[in-house]
Design a protein around this motif. Structure first.
Motif, PDB file in Angstrom:
ATOM      1  N   ALA A 190      85.573 -73.303  48.756  1.00  0.00           N
ATOM      2  CA  ALA A 190      84.700 -74.253  48.054  1.00  0.00           C
ATOM      3  C   ALA A 190      84.398 -75.170  49.616  1.00  0.00           C
ATOM      4  O   ALA A 190      85.175 -75.350  50.048  1.00  0.00           O
ATOM      5  CB  ALA A 190      85.360 -75.082  47.221  1.00  0.00           C
ATOM      6  N   SER A 191      83.150 -75.333  49.533  1.00  0.00           N
ATOM      7  CA  SER A 191      82.857 -76.405  50.756  1.00  0.00           C
ATOM      8  C   SER A 191      82.239 -77.521  50.475  1.00  0.00           C
ATOM      9  O   SER A 191      81.470 -77.802  49.408  1.00  0.00           O
ATOM     10  CB  SER A 191      81.873 -75.303  51.667  1.00  0.00           C
ATOM     11  N   TYR A 198      82.996 -81.891  57.219  1.00  0.00           N
ATOM     12  CA  TYR A 198      83.104 -80.773  56.406  1.00  0.00           C
ATOM     13  C   TYR A 198      84.483 -80.367  55.938  1.00  0.00           C
ATOM     14  O   TYR A 198      85.368 -80.368  56.727  1.00  0.00           O
ATOM     15  CB  TYR A 198      82.350 -79.749  57.198  1.00  0.00           C
ATOM     16  N   TYR A 200      86.740 -77.463  53.498  1.00  0.00           N
ATOM     17  CA  TYR A 200      86.956 -76.267  53.018  1.00  0.00           C
ATOM     18  C   TYR A 200      88.006 -76.098  52.350  1.00  0.00           C
ATOM     19  O   TYR A 200      89.208 -76.146  52.712  1.00  0.00           O
ATOM     20  CB  TYR A 200      86.916 -75.263  54.127  1.00  0.00           C
ATOM     21  N   ASN A 226      83.814 -77.003  42.996  1.00  0.00           N
ATOM     22  CA  ASN A 226      82.980 -75.891  42.980  1.00  0.00           C
ATOM     23  C   ASN A 226      82.675 -75.277  44.187  1.00  0.00           C
ATOM     24  O   ASN A 226      82.847 -75.864  45.500  1.00  0.00           O
ATOM     25  CB  ASN A 226      81.583 -76.279  42.338  1.00  0.00           C
ATOM     26  N   ARG A 227      82.346 -74.076  44.344  1.00  0.00           N
ATOM     27  CA  ARG A 227      82.231 -73.244  45.643  1.00  0.00           C
ATOM     28  C   ARG A 227      81.332 -74.006  46.547  1.00  0.00           C
ATOM     29  O   ARG A 227      81.684 -74.111  47.737  1.00  0.00           O
ATOM     30  CB  ARG A 227      81.505 -71.808  45.085  1.00  0.00           C
ATOM     31  N   ASP A 228      79.977 -74.234  46.210  1.00  0.00           N
ATOM     32  CA  ASP A 228      79.036 -74.720  47.029  1.00  0.00           C
ATOM     33  C   ASP A 228      78.456 -76.083  46.571  1.00  0.00           C
ATOM     34  O   ASP A 228      77.581 -76.341  45.929  1.00  0.00           O
ATOM     35  CB  ASP A 228      77.677 -73.611  46.986  1.00  0.00           C
ATOM     36  N   SER A 229      79.017 -77.093  47.308  1.00  0.00           N
ATOM     37  CA  SER A 229      78.402 -78.293  46.985  1.00  0.00           C
ATOM     38  C   SER A 229      77.344 -78.762  48.129  1.00  0.00           C
ATOM     39  O   SER A 229      76.451 -79.737  47.791  1.00  0.00           O
ATOM     40  CB  SER A 229      79.441 -79.451  47.304  1.00  0.00           C
ATOM     41  N   SER A 231      74.900 -77.435  49.438  1.00  0.00           N
ATOM     42  CA  SER A 231      73.298 -76.855  49.135  1.00  0.00           C
ATOM     43  C   SER A 231      72.416 -78.005  48.337  1.00  0.00           C
ATOM     44  O   SER A 231      71.479 -78.056  48.476  1.00  0.00           O
ATOM     45  CB  SER A 231      73.088 -75.594  48.454  1.00  0.00           C
TER      46      SER A 231
ATOM     47  N   TYR B 271      83.014 -66.211  55.132  1.00  0.00           N
ATOM     48  CA  TYR B 271      81.926 -67.168  55.294  1.00  0.00           C
ATOM     49  C   TYR B 271      81.741 -67.676  56.642  1.00  0.00           C
ATOM     50  O   TYR B 271      82.746 -67.595  57.244  1.00  0.00           O
ATOM     51  CB  TYR B 271      82.079 -68.136  54.092  1.00  0.00           C
TER      52      TYR B 271
END
Lengths: 447, 447
Positions: A190-191, A198, A200, A226-229, A231, B271
């Motif tokens: 999750a990033s 940043y 992870y 969540n996995r992708d914040s 974007s 990733y």
């Protein structure tokens, strides 16, 4: 007269079909609905003369294209991977399209084609993604309009069980695809970004790194990342924001319990267990605990849990994880598949159970040198087992958007999502009539 | 006169080439050796008139096949994925082949073809796999020959740094591909069987679930489980064995330290990190630690370590993980790639460093109602930076096997590995002259 073609009549289509049929006479709409299971459609249209149940194969372009051609608007509720093929047909035949799913890179690549044909392909207009975009953009635009700068945005969403149906120690029942719940968060870290750094979080710590959230009358929740914040920075036009974080909401103890499954290795879907057809719940747990002579599985599990997590023991026992009388009878199963079977036995919706959809946004922004905070939350309880909170929150924005497109209220073209005011404002407004309402609270932040 | 074609002259080919050249005159052998780096071959053959350095492209079948055709025996030291193509050529041209690598399913499928052409394709005859098979099968056969039944077999192997060159707190230097060391154990759980119970250990607990091993004069080691122990049941003819476990050996503190990297998420290769070219060691660590205002990275790392693991702190500091002056300068890097860079800076072999190969087997067996135990261990120290322990233990069994095939001592045909006595016995015997010797100790087990 306008014709709406609906591809797929599954769970989340119920509320959408009801809305469209309710307005069909006054707007002069006809619905043509296809699903592999025609009886599913017939139940949902209940003899309404404005709707026709079809059973052609929506995945076959030769059967699909003539139907798209006779429609004015297409709504695809198919599994997400089929949307791009439908979109290509819609571009060729110059038909507007709505889907509630995430924009895939392949879908995004169709933007110029869609613009050149003068059509709109509206995506991510259900819930997470959908209502989250709309309710967040409303606040982001309001902050900007008064000259403020957003410095932090945290957002959470969860599909849960309603308080009146919450009768198990995990405070969770499957209101959505159980396999996706078991596999949630796997594959990469999750990033997100926190104060310009940043961050992870790997899967093995995902369900252990929790945000505690209290939503006034609705009580306590916990959020895992969540996995992708990241974007969402471009989606929301917040490219320079120092803190952006998105998470999934659960009731307390769920995540800490699920973390134990992940730590044990029981959520792994990448390999098959030996002789899995003979494995009982007890043997399944024991396979992930060290061998110790003369110590029961219960004792070994307590050692694994450690004293500080012993409060979780009862919720595992409630699951029947120590049962040894009956095997799962699931040949060639992965750990994740047996875990799903274990959980579904006890955590499925019962008759008259109601679900609940919860959303929570927390903004920080700076205005005239003062740091302020806005909290915005929404909680929707399902009506029954058909018109669930999930069906309402996914289906109603889609349906309202359909109405807006057919009545010429939306002028955008191309592959898009509901982040622009002319789209989200009327939809959020109309959703209030369905109890999908955001409570907002603003405060000044202490330094 | 016999011609030996050697494909690949990398690190582990040095000792093999030296052995074959030493015996080339007396057995009338000529060596034809190919490598992309011709100078590498020339250094290793040092003007020996029995050896020819070639620079054709061994991966091109058109260039390779004429060379295979003029050889009597082919030795492939190419990367493992190329062996099958070479094997197909050898079958077509009826030439014997040796590789030190694991038998892939594709290689196994060639067995009948190889038998029908009357050739042998000998694999897994280096170290782990190789010497481990041979030394284990020797004991398994001895136990069977006297009527005993093997009830437990645990086996460990490790490529390490020799005690005289061990000068860092991790007690480890890379004597092998660093990328493989960083990625070790990823992808599925480690599986083994203990007292008839299948056990699975996920990656997130792999380096935390250790066996302590004491090898007399060589001191303390720790073993973490290998991915797949269970396939050795059929390899070794131990289908019904209640306990079978294979692991990798490290010196104490290495695994506990590496577990911290895995737990943090720094070993993930799935990733890419944002703006990785600007990341310093300190920022790399910080990216996996929670944000806490006004607390240094050192303090946050201590909180993460917890009191019970604080003894590991110094070895992380020694790695330079808190350094903030220079970034890695590695664009588009995964966490695993930055970790590899961090480790290689400090844990590479220095001039005059020697490596060490350690192997340890522990058997339990029942004979005439008595439970007995055999411990067998081997430790080999490299000669220098060319004739390393790794090169000796991989290359010498290959070379001795080559001699045996060329002198007609091996009658087996087909795709095989060194688990049969006529193969392993003379090889183990001859390896003693190179200080590759197993110490065996037998004892009676108390109940």
């Amino acid at each position: 007269m306008k014709t709406i073609l609906i591809l797929g009549a599954g769970l989340s289509a119920s509320s959408m079909i009801r809305y469209l049929l309710k307005h069909a006479d006054s707007y002069n709409w006809n619905l043509r609905i296809v699903d592999q299971d025609k009886s599913l459609i017939e139940k949902k249209i209940n003899g309404h003369k404005r709707a026709l149940a079809l059973d052609f194969n929506a995945l076959d372009p030769n059967e699909r294209k003539p139907e798209i051609d006779r429609a004015d608007l297409v709504i695809s509720m198919l599994p997400a991977r089929f949307h791009v093929e439908v979109a290509k047909d819609c571009i060729e035949l110059k038909k507007d399209l709505i889907t509630p799913s995430y924009i895939s890179p392949e879908m995004r690549a169709l933007h110029e084609d869609a613009v050149s044909k003068g059509i709109i392909i509206m995506n991510e207009i259900g819930v997470d993604p959908g209502i989250d975009h709309m309710s967040a953009m409303k606040i982001i635009h309001e902050i900007r309009d008064k000259g403020g700068e957003v410095t932090s945005f945290k957002s959470f969403c969860g599909g849960l069980i309603a308080p009146e149906s919450d009768n198990n120690p995990w405070h969770y029942k499957f209101t959505w695809n159980p396999r996706n719940v078991v596999l949630a968060g796997q594959g990469g870290a999750a990033s997100f970004i926190h104060n310009g750094e940043y961050k992870y979080i790997p899967y093995n710590r995902l369900f252990d790194r929790l945000d505690r959230i209290d939503i006034a009358e609705f009580g306590k929740f916990e959020g895992y990342p969540n996995r992708d914040s990241l974007s969402y920075r471009s989606t929301y036009g917040l490219e320079q924001i120092p803190t952006l974080y998105r998470g999934t909401l659960r009731r307390p103890n769920y995540c800490k319990g699920f973390h134990v499954f992940a730590e044990l290795g029981m959520t792994d879907d990448s390999y098959k267990l030996f002789q899995s057809e003979n494995i009982t719940p007890r043997a399944f747990l024991n396979a992930f605990l060290p061998y110790r002579k003369g110590i029961s599985v219960e004792e070994k599990f307590k050692i694994f849990l450690r004293e500080d997590r012993m409060y979780l023991y009862d919720q595992f026992e409630w699951l029947g994880i120590f049962e040894k009388d009956e095997s799962f009878g699931f040949p060639n199963a992965s750990p994740a598949q047996l875990l799903e079977k274990l959980l579904v036995r006890k955590m499925s919706l019962e008759d008259n159970d109601k679900d609940m959809l919860v959303m929570y946004h927390e903004f920080e922004y700076k205005l005239e040198g003062v740091n302020r905070k806005i909290v915005s939350s929404m909680l929707n309880i399902g009506e029954d087992e058909v018109y669930t909170a999930m069906s309402n929150t996914v289906g109603l924005p889609v349906a309202i958007c359909a109405k807006m497109i057919l009545t010429g209220q939306i002028h955008e073209k191309g592959v898009t999502l509901p982040v622009n005011k002319p789209v989200y404002k009327p939809i959020l407004e109309e959703l209030k009539a369905f109890n999908i309402t955001f409570e907002e609270h603003e405060s000044i932040l202490e330094d």
